[in-house]
Design a protein around this motif. Structure first.
Motif, PDB file in Angstrom:
ATOM      1  N   SER A 138       1.825  -3.169  -2.871  1.00 27.98           N
ATOM      2  CA  SER A 138       0.517  -2.752  -2.557  1.00 27.98           C
ATOM      3  C   SER A 138       0.238  -1.316  -2.821  1.00 27.98           C
ATOM      4  O   SER A 138       1.430  -0.446  -2.598  1.00 27.98           O
ATOM      5  N   TRP A 139      -0.818  -0.797  -3.215  1.00 28.22           N
ATOM      6  CA  TRP A 139      -1.226   0.612  -3.739  1.00 28.22           C
ATOM      7  C   TRP A 139      -2.551   0.718  -2.745  1.00 28.22           C
ATOM      8  O   TRP A 139      -3.403   0.052  -2.988  1.00 28.22           O
ATOM      9  N   HIS A 140      -2.306   1.596  -1.904  1.00 26.62           N
ATOM     10  CA  HIS A 140      -3.668   1.929  -0.751  1.00 26.62           C
ATOM     11  C   HIS A 140      -4.359   2.864  -1.452  1.00 26.62           C
ATOM     12  O   HIS A 140      -3.783   4.074  -2.016  1.00 26.62           O
ATOM     13  N   GLY A 141      -5.572   2.687  -1.186  1.00 22.73           N
ATOM     14  CA  GLY A 141      -6.619   4.035  -1.627  1.00 22.73           C
ATOM     15  C   GLY A 141      -7.729   3.816  -1.014  1.00 22.73           C
ATOM     16  O   GLY A 141      -8.142   3.331   0.108  1.00 22.73           O
ATOM     17  N   ARG A 178       4.212   3.653 -12.193  1.00 17.63           N
ATOM     18  CA  ARG A 178       4.896   3.918 -10.925  1.00 17.63           C
ATOM     19  C   ARG A 178       4.327   3.737  -9.773  1.00 17.63           C
ATOM     20  O   ARG A 178       5.079   3.332  -8.554  1.00 17.63           O
ATOM     21  N   LEU A 179       3.130   3.945  -9.645  1.00 18.92           N
ATOM     22  CA  LEU A 179       2.240   3.789  -8.374  1.00 18.92           C
ATOM     23  C   LEU A 179       1.689   2.684  -7.969  1.00 18.92           C
ATOM     24  O   LEU A 179       1.765   2.423  -6.759  1.00 18.92           O
ATOM     25  N   SER A 180       1.391   1.873  -9.106  1.00 15.35           N
ATOM     26  CA  SER A 180       0.665   0.728  -8.923  1.00 15.35           C
ATOM     27  C   SER A 180       1.202  -0.456  -8.006  1.00 15.35           C
ATOM     28  O   SER A 180       2.542  -0.511  -8.166  1.00 15.35           O
ATOM     29  N   HIS A 181       0.688  -1.211  -7.460  1.00 19.33           N
ATOM     30  CA  HIS A 181       1.008  -2.528  -6.837  1.00 19.33           C
ATOM     31  C   HIS A 181       1.911  -3.321  -7.776  1.00 19.33           C
ATOM     32  O   HIS A 181       2.843  -3.863  -7.402  1.00 19.33           O
ATOM     33  N   ARG A 182       1.448  -3.399  -8.812  1.00 18.35           N
ATOM     34  CA  ARG A 182       2.034  -4.150  -9.985  1.00 18.35           C
ATOM     35  C   ARG A 182       3.590  -3.651 -10.348  1.00 18.35           C
ATOM     36  O   ARG A 182       4.523  -4.262 -10.459  1.00 18.35           O
TER      37      ARG A 182
END
Length: 196
Positions: A138-141, A178-182
């Motif tokens: 998951s990538w929160h924003g 590097r940051l993303s959910h995928r």
């Protein structure tokens, strides 16, 4: 390892190619093998990813990698969620999907525009694999009020990474991976590969 990537989404295919990089896995897009998308009838990201992977593995005889991902907006009760790619009706119409999302959030203050991207990635050794590898990220924003940036795909122009103060479409692809959910889900999957 040679496997079929169960997706026709060019943005996802590019990300998978970058993310698999030096893993020793060669991903082949399902379209190159004559496999068309299957209808996503699952009620969860996991179910949809499994449907896609089993379909591709069954038709090609190869191991299959599939993901199901989406944008979940808290103020909308988790929508568009499973229906992110077809939120506005047509599958993969990113501009229409963003327009509908921004309309739905019209008047919602910034502090209530929290959201996250979610990805579930599944790897099947064969179509009847009883123990698929399943990884999630998951990538929160937060959702911006207007588009920013020209990179990425899908909802990237309206998804703000609060730590960097930039939209996902303004972040270069190496950092985004590097940051993303995928990226997080695929990193978790790579850690599981020795189990194969």
């Amino acid at each position: 390892m040679r496997l079929v990537v169960a997706s026709g989404n060019r943005g996802k295919l590019a990300e998978f190619t970058d993310l698999l990089g030096d893993s020793g896995i060669e991903g082949i897009a399902q379209g190159e093998l004559g496999v068309e998308d299957i209808e996503e009838t699952g009620l969860t990201f996991v179910e949809n990813a499994l449907l896609k992977a089993r379909h591709a593995a069954r038709l090609t005889g190869l191991p299959a990698l599939a993901d199901d991902s989406g944008l979940c907006v808290d103020a909308l009760g988790g929508a568009p969620g499973l229906y992110s790619a077809r939120y506005a009706g047509g599958h993969g119409d990113a501009q229409a999907n963003i327009d509908k999302l921004l309309d739905a959030l019209h008047g919602v203050p910034d502090e209530l525009r929290s959201a996250h991207f979610h990805a579930t990635i599944v790897l099947l050794r064969h179509a009847e694999d009883p123990e698929p590898l399943i990884a999630q990220g998951s990538w929160h924003g937060r959702i911006l009020r207007a588009r920013r940036g020209t990179g990425g795909f899908g909802y990237d122009p309206v998804f703000l990474d609060p730590e960097r103060g930039r939209s996902a479409a303004e972040i270069d692809s190496a950092l985004k991976n590097r940051l993303s959910h995928r990226g997080l889900a695929l990193a978790a999957l790579r850690d599981m590969l020795p189990r194969l």
